[in-house]
Design a protein around this motif. Structure first.
Motif, PDB file in Angstrom:
ATOM      1  N   MET A   1       0.841  -1.187   0.000  1.00  0.00           N
ATOM      2  CA  MET A   1       0.000   0.000   0.000  1.00  0.00           C
ATOM      3  C   MET A   1       0.890   1.256   0.000  1.00  0.00           C
ATOM      4  SD  MET A   1      -3.085   0.771   2.550  1.00  0.00           S
ATOM      5  CE  MET A   1      -3.941   2.278   2.500  1.00  0.00           C
ATOM      6  N   LYS A   2       0.538   2.192  -0.819  1.00  0.00           N
ATOM      7  CA  LYS A   2       1.312   3.418  -0.923  1.00  0.00           C
ATOM      8  C   LYS A   2       1.148   4.272   0.332  1.00  0.00           C
ATOM      9  CE  LYS A   2       0.945   3.917  -5.891  1.00  0.00           C
ATOM     10  NZ  LYS A   2       0.423   4.706  -6.990  1.00  0.00           N
ATOM     11  N   THR A   3       2.246   4.895   0.699  1.00  0.00           N
ATOM     12  CA  THR A   3       2.147   5.822   1.820  1.00  0.00           C
ATOM     13  C   THR A   3       1.422   7.077   1.363  1.00  0.00           C
ATOM     14  OG1 THR A   3       4.217   6.946   1.322  1.00  0.00           O
ATOM     15  CG2 THR A   3       4.351   4.975   2.721  1.00  0.00           C
ATOM     16  N   ILE A   4       0.864   7.780   2.312  1.00  0.00           N
ATOM     17  CA  ILE A   4       0.150   9.023   1.993  1.00  0.00           C
ATOM     18  C   ILE A   4       1.115  10.025   1.380  1.00  0.00           C
ATOM     19  CG2 ILE A   4      -1.049  10.997   3.028  1.00  0.00           C
ATOM     20  CD1 ILE A   4      -2.292   8.992   5.002  1.00  0.00           C
ATOM     21  N   GLU A   5       2.349  10.072   1.899  1.00  0.00           N
ATOM     22  CA  GLU A   5       3.352  10.996   1.374  1.00  0.00           C
ATOM     23  C   GLU A   5       3.656  10.707  -0.099  1.00  0.00           C
ATOM     24  OE1 GLU A   5       7.305  10.825   3.140  1.00  0.00           O
ATOM     25  OE2 GLU A   5       7.290  13.004   3.211  1.00  0.00           O
ATOM     26  N   LEU A   6       3.776   9.429  -0.455  1.00  0.00           N
ATOM     27  CA  LEU A   6       4.044   9.048  -1.844  1.00  0.00           C
ATOM     28  C   LEU A   6       2.862   9.406  -2.732  1.00  0.00           C
ATOM     29  CD1 LEU A   6       5.789   7.788  -4.023  1.00  0.00           C
ATOM     30  CD2 LEU A   6       5.000   5.532  -3.291  1.00  0.00           C
ATOM     31  N   GLN A   7       1.656   9.159  -2.268  1.00  0.00           N
ATOM     32  CA  GLN A   7       0.468   9.520  -3.046  1.00  0.00           C
ATOM     33  C   GLN A   7       0.406  11.031  -3.279  1.00  0.00           C
ATOM     34  OE1 GLN A   7      -2.657   7.748  -0.680  1.00  0.00           O
ATOM     35  NE2 GLN A   7      -2.727   5.919  -1.973  1.00  0.00           N
ATOM     36  N   MET A   8       0.753  11.794  -2.248  1.00  0.00           N
ATOM     37  CA  MET A   8       0.755  13.251  -2.388  1.00  0.00           C
ATOM     38  C   MET A   8       1.801  13.689  -3.403  1.00  0.00           C
ATOM     39  SD  MET A   8       0.165  14.406   1.601  1.00  0.00           S
ATOM     40  CE  MET A   8       0.768  16.041   1.287  1.00  0.00           C
ATOM     41  N   LEU A   9       2.958  13.047  -3.385  1.00  0.00           N
ATOM     42  CA  LEU A   9       4.014  13.385  -4.333  1.00  0.00           C
ATOM     43  C   LEU A   9       3.590  13.042  -5.762  1.00  0.00           C
ATOM     44  CD1 LEU A   9       6.833  14.622  -4.388  1.00  0.00           C
ATOM     45  CD2 LEU A   9       7.784  12.332  -4.166  1.00  0.00           C
ATOM     46  N   GLN A  10       2.934  11.909  -5.951  1.00  0.00           N
ATOM     47  CA  GLN A  10       2.455  11.537  -7.278  1.00  0.00           C
ATOM     48  C   GLN A  10       1.392  12.523  -7.767  1.00  0.00           C
ATOM     49  OE1 GLN A  10       1.453   7.429  -6.423  1.00  0.00           O
ATOM     50  NE2 GLN A  10       3.341   6.712  -7.399  1.00  0.00           N
ATOM     51  N   ASN A  11       0.546  12.996  -6.885  1.00  0.00           N
ATOM     52  CA  ASN A  11      -0.444  14.022  -7.256  1.00  0.00           C
ATOM     53  C   ASN A  11       0.253  15.323  -7.625  1.00  0.00           C
ATOM     54  OD1 ASN A  11      -2.610  12.300  -6.843  1.00  0.00           O
ATOM     55  ND2 ASN A  11      -2.966  13.000  -4.743  1.00  0.00           N
ATOM     56  N   LEU A  12       1.292  15.657  -6.872  1.00  0.00           N
ATOM     57  CA  LEU A  12       2.048  16.875  -7.142  1.00  0.00           C
ATOM     58  C   LEU A  12       2.672  16.818  -8.536  1.00  0.00           C
ATOM     59  CD1 LEU A  12       2.895  19.558  -5.886  1.00  0.00           C
ATOM     60  CD2 LEU A  12       4.913  18.392  -4.940  1.00  0.00           C
ATOM     61  N   TYR A  13       3.113  15.652  -8.957  1.00  0.00           N
ATOM     62  CA  TYR A  13       3.699  15.472 -10.291  1.00  0.00           C
ATOM     63  C   TYR A  13       2.721  15.943 -11.366  1.00  0.00           C
ATOM     64  CZ  TYR A  13       5.723  13.116 -14.363  1.00  0.00           C
ATOM     65  OH  TYR A  13       6.265  12.837 -15.599  1.00  0.00           O
ATOM     66  N   GLU A  14       1.459  15.616 -11.200  1.00  0.00           N
ATOM     67  CA  GLU A  14       0.431  15.994 -12.174  1.00  0.00           C
ATOM     68  C   GLU A  14       0.028  17.464 -12.059  1.00  0.00           C
ATOM     69  OE1 GLU A  14      -0.557  13.986 -14.562  1.00  0.00           O
ATOM     70  OE2 GLU A  14       0.623  12.326 -13.764  1.00  0.00           O
ATOM     71  N   GLN A  15       0.111  18.022 -10.857  1.00  0.00           N
ATOM     72  CA  GLN A  15      -0.410  19.366 -10.623  1.00  0.00           C
ATOM     73  C   GLN A  15       0.643  20.468 -10.739  1.00  0.00           C
ATOM     74  OE1 GLN A  15      -2.138  18.888  -6.753  1.00  0.00           O
ATOM     75  NE2 GLN A  15      -3.758  17.554  -7.494  1.00  0.00           N
ATOM     76  N   ASP A  16       1.869  20.183 -10.296  1.00  0.00           N
ATOM     77  CA  ASP A  16       2.910  21.218 -10.269  1.00  0.00           C
ATOM     78  C   ASP A  16       4.266  20.545 -10.433  1.00  0.00           C
ATOM     79  OD1 ASP A  16       4.741  23.247  -9.729  1.00  0.00           O
ATOM     80  OD2 ASP A  16       3.582  24.077  -8.063  1.00  0.00           O
TER      81      ASP A  16
END
Length: 156
Positions: A1-16
């Motif tokens: 399971m992905k950590t919340i921090e990793l998920q946030m970083l992957q979202n950041l890749y798409e957004q900024d």
């Protein structure tokens, strides 16, 4: 399971993307390997290599374009063509000095031919000359293309 921090970083890749780069660099510096967005980092590293190849191909295409114009339109030769040829030859030299592994592309006949065909097509459009005027295969050797002092003679 992905950590919340990793998920946030992957979202950041798409957004900024810029913020993603900064955050990824910080995670790498601090050696927080488990928080690094490896999937996107790998994709970006691969793309770096591709962008170097595209830069090489672009500079080569521009040299070939102007050499073709020089060869097939001697009456229109200009200082600006010489400047363009020299600038792109120097760009080629710089790229090869920075990444010598790019030289393998200059030994790849298919790669050279594909680049030449693009330059040939562009030369036809720029000059208004038909395809019959231009050699089907690249009329210049790699050594000639890279030689700062080489300029082809007029087509006879």
């Amino acid at each position: 399971m992905k950590t919340i921090e990793l998920q946030m970083l992957q979202n950041l890749y798409e957004q900024d993307f810029c913020a993603w780069v900064e955050q990824t660099a910080e995670l790498l510096r601090s050696q927080h390997w488990d928080a690094v967005d490896l999937e996107n980092l790998i994709a970006e590293v691969v793309d770096l290599g591709k962008s170097q190849q595209r830069a090489l191909q672009s500079a080569l295409r521009l040299v070939l374009l102007h050499l073709l114009k020089w060869k097939y339109q001697p009456e229109r030769r200009s200082h600006s063509w010489q400047v363009s040829i020299t600038r792109e030859r120097l760009n080629l030299d710089e790229l090869l000095a920075e990444s010598s592994s790019l030289r393998r592309f200059l030994s790849d006949a298919d790669w050279i031919n594909a680049t030449y065909q693009r330059a040939r097509r562009e030369a036809m459009v720029e000059t208004g000359l038909s395809e019959d005027h231009f050699a089907i295969a690249c009329p210049f050797s790699v050594d000639e293309i890279l030689d700062l002092d080489f300029y082809p003679n007029a087509e006879k």
